[in-house]
Design an enzyme around this catalytic site. Structure first.
Site, short mmCIF file in Angstrom:
data_model
loop_
_atom_site.label_atom_id
_atom_site.label_comp_id
_atom_site.label_asym_id
_atom_site.label_seq_id
_atom_site.Cartn_x
_atom_site.Cartn_y
_atom_site.Cartn_z
N ASP A 113 -43.65 -1.87 -12.26
CA ASP A 113 -42.63 -0.80 -11.02
C ASP A 113 -42.21 -2.22 -10.18
O ASP A 113 -42.45 -3.19 -10.56
CB ASP A 113 -43.62 -0.50 -10.47
CG ASP A 113 -43.09 0.78 -9.69
OD1 ASP A 113 -42.02 1.25 -9.90
OD2 ASP A 113 -43.87 2.26 -9.50
N ASP A 163 -38.34 9.14 -9.98
CA ASP A 163 -39.24 9.87 -9.13
C ASP A 163 -39.34 11.11 -9.10
O ASP A 163 -40.38 12.07 -9.12
CB ASP A 163 -40.18 9.07 -8.00
CG ASP A 163 -40.66 8.24 -8.10
OD1 ASP A 163 -41.00 7.20 -9.36
OD2 ASP A 163 -41.24 6.80 -7.27
C1 DGJ Z 1 -43.33 4.44 -7.80
C2 DGJ Z 1 -42.98 5.14 -9.32
O1 DGJ Z 1 -41.50 5.50 -9.51
C3 DGJ Z 1 -43.89 5.86 -9.72
O2 DGJ Z 1 -43.92 6.74 -10.96
C4 DGJ Z 1 -45.48 5.85 -9.47
O3 DGJ Z 1 -45.86 4.69 -10.63
C5 DGJ Z 1 -45.66 5.33 -7.79
N1 DGJ Z 1 -44.79 3.91 -8.07
C6 DGJ Z 1 -47.19 4.30 -8.37
O4 DGJ Z 1 -47.10 3.63 -7.23
#
Ligand code: DGJ
Length: 732
Positions: free
Chosen positions: A480, A550
């Site tokens: 990430d 997300d």
């Molecule tokens: C952002 C990501 O896009 C989410 O899926 C998740 O992993 C969060 N970060 C976790 O902090």
């Protein structure tokens, strides 16, 4: 197919199955001019298209009217400071402070196979399936050489380009490069429209199509990542272009940082489209003997509309960009802990979720954020990549072993590029964060970016990744990256190299991910950046899938996945079924619809599997069976966009057909129900017109041509947000 040089007329001709690309050396100065890109041509008699025989810019009068010439001739690689007043690809600053750079043809070479680009992601191909051309231009005043690199693929209507600039040292001990774009496409305007992908967090890659006006327009990122807001992609479309017809010129950059993608219409109605690394705060010190490699641009021309363009990108990326053991494999059905538990979990909770998921057919538990250091929430602990034994007694190994014992694989989340101010790592090394001395750096999600351009920082981060991945049987990593870059300053770089930081940062990320791919080839890597802020071809070189957004709401995902699939293969799109009301938009959609929409991507679940309703539990095994049955088709098949909710405000529809055209999967989402409606007839595409197809689950058999030109009838359903899958199988 291939690349030819017409020596007599000094013209290069690059042929793909249905397109030709021609450029040539002009006689007066030796400028490399762009002549033609479009449908395949037989000959090379195209130099008249450059209008060098027309006033006011005839090259034989260069001395007198040189600027008129430079300001209107179609250049293959325009340079700045000498009189081409349109946007350029190459700009420099010499030690004396001058910016003029002018390049003429010197030499070229043609060969089979494609070279890799040092330190950069790029498409690849062997001697059997591609031919490459290097044209070297030179500026003798500066002692610079510029290699323009082209590749054509045997079976695809795609051409790739990249650029390498060398300081030969013959004239200048140092030249500063202030802009090095990778590609330019000069041609006449044909009332083009400009298609780009725009967005924001949770609504990435939304298609925008606007008339191309006079002046400069385009998209860019100055955020240090390709970003939620923009995609390094542009397409020029003829006004009549649809999914099935019309002209499309598309360009896509294989890069993961700042970029510029611009189209300019000039005073003579000529178009110049350029693409490359963004010049914002870019200043690269090129000492004698050094070279700078700019990333690759993929160009696709289609005369059969956007659909054919899409399928060319999909095939190119599937066969010539994505690498590794997982490239052509069905991925495990994962259960991601993020929306199900956020930071609130321990080993027992994860095992309970895994058990509940495994019973229904899920195959891998992915432990998302919150397993390390004091990471109770997103305010702390990034950088402290040590297991929190209070949450996970026995560490990763115990968890992995227990998961494996129940038949589940284990995957893990990391955000290796970041550091929280409240972390042991930051307390020990505050100077490891990117920052400008004396200025308080801006926080985003309460975190800073690590200066990976410092060797000791990169090695430290790599050390933690390696230690974690060898500590247990970890078979998947979600990498990430949750903030943009700002306050650009590095303690490691000299003052005249601070302008290299944005660029070197991306190179360092590539280096880390390359190490991961080489050292842990069995690990399935999924890139992610606060959703899809780094969904770009660069990251695809390292990870065969990328978390798309997300926003997991099935209806929001329609436009997001439509824009993503415009260029990216479906098998790369991270897509999960999540709980309702949806955590981002609060919408409630049928569980079945969420499953159908996620089936268009990698497919998995992101919810608390211990809290499913009976109805959901009943549906999951069927959804997973559909995934196993159709994922090979979805990953490898031809994608057709049949209708867009974004455009019609009522329904969405797409089709994936196997390469041999024996099976087609049609997904239809009725976003809004309507009263007193007939069935809709959806015209399918890409079937065998002379074959007959059975609509599975019925006794109805249709001619392939009837389905394509008469349409597949779709009955209305009661209620909003409903969906259906229609499976058509060829009759033997
Ligand atoms: C952002 C990501 O896009 C989410 O899926 C998740 O992993 C969060 N970060 C976790 O902090």
């Amino acid at each position: 197919m291939g690349i030819f040089y017409d020596e007599k007329n000094r013209i290069f001709k690059l042929d793909t199955p249905h397109t030709s690309y021609l450029m040539g050396v002009e006689d007066d100065f030796g400028y490399l001019l762009h002549y033609y890109y479009g449908p395949r041509l037989h000959g090379t008699d195209v130099s008249y298209l450059a209008r060098t025989g027309e006033p006011p810019y005839t090259p034989d009068r260069n001395g007198r009217d040189k600027l008129s010439f430079l300001d209107s001739a179609p250049f293959e690689y325009p340079t700045g400071g000498v009189g081409d007043f349109r946007t350029h690809c190459l700009e420099v600053c010499t030690a004396a402070g001058h910016n003029a750079v002018e390049a003429g043809y010197r030499r070229h070479s043609i060969r089979k196979g494609k070279k890799s680009l040092p330190g950069l992601p790029a498409t690849f191909g062997g001697e059997e399936d591609c031919t490459a051309l290097t044209v070297t231009l030179a500026d003798d005043v500066l002692g610079l050489e510029i290699d323009l690199e082209y590749t054509v693929f045997e079976d695809l209507d795609a051409i790739t380009r990249s650029v390498c600039v060398r300081n030969t040292g013959a004239k200048e001990p140092v030249v500063y490069l202030t802009k090095v774009l990778s590609a330019c496409l000069d041609m006449d305007d044909r009332d083009f429209e400009l298609l780009t992908l725009h967005g924001s967090w949770a609504r990435e890659r939304i298609i925008q199509r606007l008339p191309l006006g006079k002046g400069r327009q385009g998209v860019f990122s100055e955020r240090g990542e390709t970003s939620h807001q923009a995609q390094p992609f542009l397409a020029l479309l003829s006004p009549d272009a649809t999914q099935t017809g019309g002209e499309v010129y598309a360009m896509h950059l294989v890069w993961s940082g700042n970029f510029e993608a611009q189209a300019e219409v000039d005073q003579f109605d000529q178009v110049r489209a350029v693409m490359g690394v963004g010049p914002y705060h870019f200043r690269w010190k090129l000492a004698a003997g050094e070279s700078f490699q700019a990333p690759e641009v993929v160009m696709v021309y289609s005369r059969q509309g956007l659909g054919a363009m899409t399928r060319t990108f999909h095939d190119l990326y599937r066969n010539h960009l994505i690498r590794g053991q997982w490239k052509d494999k069905r991925r495990p059905v994962l259960l991601n802990s993020w929306e199900g538990a956020y930071f609130d979990f321990d080993t027992e909770k994860l095992l309970a979720m895994a058990r509940a998921g495994a019973e229904l057919g899920m195959e891998m538990l992915v432990m998302d954020d919150g397993w390390f250091g004091d990471r109770r929430d997103d305010n702390r602990a990034l950088g402290d990549w040590f297991v929190n034994e209070k949450k996970l007694p026995g560490g990763l190994k115990r968890l992995a072993d227990e998961l494996n014992a129940m038949g589940m694989k284990f995957g893990i989340w990391m955000e290796p590029e970041m550091v929280s101010p409240d972390s042991d790592l930051y307390r020990a090394h505050p100077d490891w964060a990117i920052q400008v001395p004396g200025r308080r750096a801006g926080l985003c999600r309460n975190q800073y970016v690590l200066d990976l351009t410092r060797r000791e920082v990169l090695e430290y981060v790599w050390g933690r990744i390696e230690a974690i991945l060898t500590s247990a049987n970890i078979e998947y990593v979600k990498w990430d990256m949750n903030r943009q870059l700002s306050d650009m300053g590095s303690f490691a770089l000299d003052s005249d190299r601070q302008g290299e930081l944005y660029h070197r940062y991306v190179l360092a990320v590539y280096e880390l991910q390359e190490r991961l791919c080489q050292r842990f080839p069995h690990v399935l890597l999924e890139n992610c950046s606060g959703g899809g802020a780094r969904y770009d071809p660069g990251m695809l070189y390292y990870s065969p899938q990328i978390w798309c957004s997300d926003d997991t709401d099935a209806i929001e995902r329609l436009a997001i996945q439509e824009g993503t699939a415009l260029v990216y293969p479906l098998g790369t799109m991270g897509a999960h079924v999540s709980a309702c009301p949806n955590h981002t938009v609060g919408r409630t959609t049928p569980f079945e619809t969420r499953g159908h929409v996620a089936l268009a991507g990698t497919f998995g679940y992101e919810l608390d599997s211990t809290r499913l309703t009976e109805e959901e539990r009943a549906q999951i095994p069927g959804q997973i069976a559909l995934y196993h049955r159709f994922n090979d088709l979805v990953r490898a098949g031809d994608y057709y966009r049949l209708a867009s909710f974004r455009e019609n405000h009522a329904f969405d529809c797409w089709q994936v057909t196997s390469k041999d055209r024996s099976a087609a999967l049609v997904t239809y989402v009725q976003v809004l129900a309507g009263a007193n409606r007939h069935s809709r007839r959806i015209c399918l595409q890409g079937l065998d017109g002379s074959a007959r197809y059975r609509l599975e689950g019925t006794d109805r058999v249709f001619g392939g041509d009837t389905l394509m030109y008469g349409g597949l009838p779709v009955e209305p359903m009661a209620g909003d947000h409903r969906s259906k899958l229609m499976i058509l199988i060829i009759e033997k």
